[in-house]
Design a protein around this motif. Structure first.
Motif, PDB file in Angstrom:
ATOM      1  N   LEU A 311     -34.151  -9.813 -36.668  1.00 46.06           N
ATOM      2  CA  LEU A 311     -34.189  -8.602 -35.865  1.00 46.06           C
ATOM      3  C   LEU A 311     -34.843  -7.468 -36.660  1.00 46.06           C
ATOM      4  O   LEU A 311     -34.282  -6.980 -37.648  1.00 46.06           O
ATOM      5  CB  LEU A 311     -32.772  -8.210 -35.433  1.00 46.06           C
ATOM      6  CG  LEU A 311     -32.654  -7.032 -34.470  1.00 46.06           C
ATOM      7  CD1 LEU A 311     -33.527  -7.219 -33.237  1.00 46.06           C
ATOM      8  CD2 LEU A 311     -31.191  -6.827 -34.057  1.00 46.06           C
ATOM      9  N   VAL A 312     -36.042  -7.072 -36.222  1.00 46.87           N
ATOM     10  CA  VAL A 312     -36.810  -6.013 -36.891  1.00 46.87           C
ATOM     11  C   VAL A 312     -37.231  -4.988 -35.852  1.00 46.87           C
ATOM     12  O   VAL A 312     -37.837  -5.332 -34.826  1.00 46.87           O
ATOM     13  CB  VAL A 312     -38.056  -6.583 -37.597  1.00 46.87           C
ATOM     14  CG1 VAL A 312     -38.847  -5.463 -38.270  1.00 46.87           C
ATOM     15  CG2 VAL A 312     -37.659  -7.639 -38.619  1.00 46.87           C
ATOM     16  N   LEU A 313     -36.910  -3.725 -36.099  1.00 46.29           N
ATOM     17  CA  LEU A 313     -37.213  -2.637 -35.172  1.00 46.29           C
ATOM     18  C   LEU A 313     -37.927  -1.527 -35.917  1.00 46.29           C
ATOM     19  O   LEU A 313     -37.607  -1.242 -37.072  1.00 46.29           O
ATOM     20  CB  LEU A 313     -35.918  -2.119 -34.542  1.00 46.29           C
ATOM     21  CG  LEU A 313     -35.975  -0.920 -33.590  1.00 46.29           C
ATOM     22  CD1 LEU A 313     -34.885  -1.067 -32.508  1.00 46.29           C
ATOM     23  CD2 LEU A 313     -35.769   0.414 -34.316  1.00 46.29           C
ATOM     24  N   ASN A 338     -25.504  -5.645 -39.738  1.00 48.24           N
ATOM     25  CA  ASN A 338     -25.639  -5.097 -41.087  1.00 48.24           C
ATOM     26  C   ASN A 338     -27.018  -4.438 -41.157  1.00 48.24           C
ATOM     27  O   ASN A 338     -28.041  -5.124 -41.149  1.00 48.24           O
ATOM     28  CB  ASN A 338     -25.500  -6.208 -42.125  1.00 48.24           C
ATOM     29  CG  ASN A 338     -25.675  -5.692 -43.540  1.00 48.24           C
ATOM     30  OD1 ASN A 338     -25.029  -4.741 -43.955  1.00 48.24           O
ATOM     31  ND2 ASN A 338     -26.560  -6.328 -44.284  1.00 48.24           N
ATOM     32  N   ILE A 339     -27.043  -3.122 -41.204  1.00 49.95           N
ATOM     33  CA  ILE A 339     -28.272  -2.356 -41.004  1.00 49.95           C
ATOM     34  C   ILE A 339     -28.931  -1.969 -42.326  1.00 49.95           C
ATOM     35  O   ILE A 339     -28.333  -1.291 -43.162  1.00 49.95           O
ATOM     36  CB  ILE A 339     -27.999  -1.063 -40.206  1.00 49.95           C
ATOM     37  CG1 ILE A 339     -27.287  -1.365 -38.882  1.00 49.95           C
ATOM     38  CG2 ILE A 339     -29.297  -0.298 -39.971  1.00 49.95           C
ATOM     39  CD1 ILE A 339     -28.119  -2.048 -37.858  1.00 49.95           C
ATOM     40  N   LEU A 408     -33.214 -11.845 -44.216  1.00 45.54           N
ATOM     41  CA  LEU A 408     -32.412 -11.488 -43.047  1.00 45.54           C
ATOM     42  C   LEU A 408     -31.817 -12.716 -42.379  1.00 45.54           C
ATOM     43  O   LEU A 408     -32.485 -13.737 -42.204  1.00 45.54           O
ATOM     44  CB  LEU A 408     -33.273 -10.735 -42.028  1.00 45.54           C
ATOM     45  CG  LEU A 408     -33.840  -9.373 -42.448  1.00 45.54           C
ATOM     46  CD1 LEU A 408     -34.746  -8.821 -41.357  1.00 45.54           C
ATOM     47  CD2 LEU A 408     -32.723  -8.382 -42.763  1.00 45.54           C
ATOM     48  N   ASP A 409     -30.547 -12.602 -41.956  1.00 48.04           N
ATOM     49  CA  ASP A 409     -29.939 -13.657 -41.140  1.00 48.04           C
ATOM     50  C   ASP A 409     -29.448 -13.051 -39.827  1.00 48.04           C
ATOM     51  O   ASP A 409     -29.756 -11.897 -39.515  1.00 48.04           O
ATOM     52  CB  ASP A 409     -28.814 -14.358 -41.892  1.00 48.04           C
ATOM     53  CG  ASP A 409     -27.675 -13.417 -42.298  1.00 48.04           C
ATOM     54  OD1 ASP A 409     -27.441 -12.412 -41.596  1.00 48.04           O
ATOM     55  OD2 ASP A 409     -27.014 -13.696 -43.324  1.00 48.04           O
ATOM     56  N   GLN A 410     -28.685 -13.795 -39.062  1.00 48.64           N
ATOM     57  CA  GLN A 410     -28.280 -13.357 -37.715  1.00 48.64           C
ATOM     58  C   GLN A 410     -27.443 -12.079 -37.724  1.00 48.64           C
ATOM     59  O   GLN A 410     -27.411 -11.345 -36.733  1.00 48.64           O
ATOM     60  CB  GLN A 410     -27.493 -14.477 -37.028  1.00 48.64           C
ATOM     61  CG  GLN A 410     -28.331 -15.680 -36.639  1.00 48.64           C
ATOM     62  CD  GLN A 410     -29.359 -15.351 -35.573  1.00 48.64           C
ATOM     63  OE1 GLN A 410     -29.088 -14.599 -34.642  1.00 48.64           O
ATOM     64  NE2 GLN A 410     -30.560 -15.897 -35.718  1.00 48.64           N
ATOM     65  N   ALA A 411     -26.761 -11.820 -38.824  1.00 50.49           N
ATOM     66  CA  ALA A 411     -25.893 -10.637 -38.888  1.00 50.49           C
ATOM     67  C   ALA A 411     -26.644  -9.387 -39.331  1.00 50.49           C
ATOM     68  O   ALA A 411     -26.081  -8.291 -39.327  1.00 50.49           O
ATOM     69  CB  ALA A 411     -24.728 -10.893 -39.834  1.00 50.49           C
ATOM     70  N   ASP A 412     -27.924  -9.537 -39.702  1.00 47.90           N
ATOM     71  CA  ASP A 412     -28.685  -8.441 -40.298  1.00 47.90           C
ATOM     72  C   ASP A 412     -29.704  -7.846 -39.325  1.00 47.90           C
ATOM     73  O   ASP A 412     -30.150  -8.493 -38.376  1.00 47.90           O
ATOM     74  CB  ASP A 412     -29.438  -8.938 -41.535  1.00 47.90           C
ATOM     75  CG  ASP A 412     -28.504  -9.460 -42.611  1.00 47.90           C
ATOM     76  OD1 ASP A 412     -27.394  -8.909 -42.734  1.00 47.90           O
ATOM     77  OD2 ASP A 412     -28.878 -10.432 -43.294  1.00 47.90           O
ATOM     78  N   MET A 413     -30.100  -6.617 -39.637  1.00 48.32           N
ATOM     79  CA  MET A 413     -31.148  -5.930 -38.881  1.00 48.32           C
ATOM     80  C   MET A 413     -31.922  -5.029 -39.827  1.00 48.32           C
ATOM     81  O   MET A 413     -31.331  -4.328 -40.650  1.00 48.32           O
ATOM     82  CB  MET A 413     -30.543  -5.096 -37.753  1.00 48.32           C
ATOM     83  CG  MET A 413     -31.562  -4.325 -36.935  1.00 48.32           C
ATOM     84  SD  MET A 413     -30.779  -3.359 -35.622  1.00 48.32           S
ATOM     85  CE  MET A 413     -32.230  -2.811 -34.710  1.00 48.32           C
ATOM     86  N   LEU A 414     -33.240  -5.058 -39.706  1.00 44.41           N
ATOM     87  CA  LEU A 414     -34.094  -4.182 -40.499  1.00 44.41           C
ATOM     88  C   LEU A 414     -34.735  -3.149 -39.578  1.00 44.41           C
ATOM     89  O   LEU A 414     -35.323  -3.503 -38.555  1.00 44.41           O
ATOM     90  CB  LEU A 414     -35.187  -4.990 -41.204  1.00 44.41           C
ATOM     91  CG  LEU A 414     -36.268  -4.174 -41.931  1.00 44.41           C
ATOM     92  CD1 LEU A 414     -35.666  -3.356 -43.073  1.00 44.41           C
ATOM     93  CD2 LEU A 414     -37.373  -5.087 -42.454  1.00 44.41           C
ATOM     94  N   ILE A 415     -34.624  -1.885 -39.960  1.00 40.32           N
ATOM     95  CA  ILE A 415     -35.236  -0.786 -39.207  1.00 40.32           C
ATOM     96  C   ILE A 415     -36.220  -0.076 -40.126  1.00 40.32           C
ATOM     97  O   ILE A 415     -35.872   0.315 -41.242  1.00 40.32           O
ATOM     98  CB  ILE A 415     -34.177   0.208 -38.695  1.00 40.32           C
ATOM     99  CG1 ILE A 415     -33.213  -0.489 -37.732  1.00 40.32           C
ATOM    100  CG2 ILE A 415     -34.838   1.404 -38.007  1.00 40.32           C
ATOM    101  CD1 ILE A 415     -32.036   0.373 -37.307  1.00 40.32           C
TER     102      ILE A 415
END
Length: 437
Positions: A311-313, A338-339, A408-415
């Motif tokens: 997940l990358v935003l 986890n942001i 990154l895994d399923q619990a992570d997010m990169l913004i």
């Protein structure tokens, strides 16, 4: 004169050395020499601190869906310089940009030698846009986004069909003023005699300034929450839904493809603008055009999800209000993640307040910089924050992104957020990396 695209772009960018020079005298001089192309086009003027680009995009999509040929003038560019001057969402060609540069350069050279002084980069591009829409590629209407402020912005030489002021925030305070009232005064400078005004401004003190200016100009004022409204708001998986109400009626379950509660407000301003154009200026815009236009509207870098897994935003939250909107959406949509946030900004922003907001929502906050004259250093950014939280510097943001995305895994997010200039540099790299890995 210029033979290649690179020569033309390099010359335009050399005008950046002149910085920001508020005032309309240089624009008036150039337009006189160009035989006033701005008088030959129908325009809509869009100002405000945040939401200008999104509102322009929503309204352009509605008008385009209704069958109109729509020009837009926006800034800054995000993926390609040419997109600042576009028709139906398509940037002008390299050949057209060369032709425009060759038209404007002799005027800029003459101004360089005059008492008025040389035109800035933004003034050059604004003059190019007027010439383009009037003489090279006629359109039904042009949506002009204000560059900075309003009263002395180089776009403020038009007499539009309609003016829109999206919001007021404490940005560019060194130039526009330290208070909401002072900034509202500058933004309200785009209001013209007898020209209707649509606004989404929230602060009472700022709204009062706009209301007084509209009254003095005998301009009808349509205010979000008083004269039109967005209600029954509901977040969708990849967008928003709302009901629009105005004096012209009610439209239920409108949907947007842009994420964010603030995008509902921008969409509502665009819908109100389309209704004013339809009812008072004989634009043939039906409910179906509004519905389809809002769904089709796309504006890069605004809460844009580049990848679902990982997940990358990215989000161009480049001032205090933008950061608050981003934080609100993180809490509403991604509280279980986890942001990690990568942040770069310009040094003339209120960095401490922006970073304080990011500290509240980030599990890890990474500061970086990029190749731009006004960019803050990573050290400036980390020094502007508090001592709390997990924070560090990434000297090379591209290297950081490659390593981080792989972790990154399923619990992570990169913004990735901050300056639009930064995102315009980082997004192409991210898109390519995500595609190939």
């Amino acid at each position: 004169m210029f033979d290649t695209y690179e020569q033309a772009i390099d010359w335009i960018h050399t005008r950046l050395r002149l910085g920001i020079k508020p005032g309309l005298s240089r624009m008036a001089w150039m337009l006189e020499r160009l035989e006033h192309p701005e008088r030959r086009i129908k325009t809509i003027h869009v100002g405000g601190t945040n939401g200008k680009g999104s509102t322009v995009t929503f309204l352009r999509a509605i008008l385009q869906t209704a069958g109109y040929r729509v020009g837009t003038f926006t800034s800054p560019y995000f993926e390609q310089f040419n997109e600042r001057i576009s028709v139906n969402g398509q940037p002008i060609s390299d050949a057209e940009l060369i032709e425009l540069a060759n038209v404007i350069k002799p005027l800029a050279d003459e101004l360089d030698r005059s008492e008025l002084g040389g035109p800035t980069e933004f003034e050059v591009i604004t003059a190019m846009s007027f010439y383009y829409f009037a003489k090279m590629s006629p359109v039904d209407v042009v949506l002009y986004e204000v560059g900075l402020g309003g009263r002395f912005d180089s776009t403020n030489v038009i007499h539009p069909l309609l003016s829109i002021i999206t919001s007021i925030g404490l940005d560019h305070t060194a130039i526009l003023g330290e208070s909401y009232e002072e900034i509202a005064f500058e933004k309200a400078g785009i209001i013209k005699n007898g020209v209707s005004v649509i606004t989404g401004v929230k602060q009472p003190e700022a709204l009062e300034v706009i209301r007084k200016k509209a009254f003095d100009c005998k301009s009808s004022l349509y205010h979000l929450r008083e004269d039109f409204a967005a209600s029954s708001k509901e977040p969708l998986e990849r967008g928003e839904q709302f009901t629009f109400t105005s004096m012209f009626g009610q439209i239920h379950e409108l949907k947007t493809s842009m994420i964010g509660a603030h995008q509902v407000e921008n969409a509502a301003c665009a819908v109100m603008a389309s209704q004013v154009l339809a009812n008072y200026y004989s634009f043939l815009i039906e409910e179906e055009h509004i519905r389809e236009g809002l769904i089709l509207a796309y504006w890069p870098g605004r809460l844009e999800i580049l990848s679902e897994d990982p997940l990358v935003l990215i989000d161009g939250a480049h001032n205090e209000e933008g950061i608050k909107a981003l934080a609100s959406e993180i809490n509403a949509r991604f509280a279980d993640k986890n942001i990690s946030i990568l942040f770069a900004a310009l040094k003339d922003k209120k960095l401490d307040k922006m970073i304080a907001t990011l500290e509240e929502v980030a599990d890890q906050l990474i500061f970086t910089t990029f190749d731009f004259p006004r960019a803050a250093s990573a050290k400036d950014l980390i020094d502007a924050g508090s001592t709390k939280g997990n924070k560090r510097i990434a000297a090379d943001y591209q290297d950081f992104l490659q390593r981080k995305i792989n972790e990154l895994d399923q619990a992570d997010m990169l913004i990735v957020t901050g300056s639009l200039y930064f995102l315009s540099e980082a997004k192409p790299f991210l898109v390519k990396w995500l595609k190939n890995n």
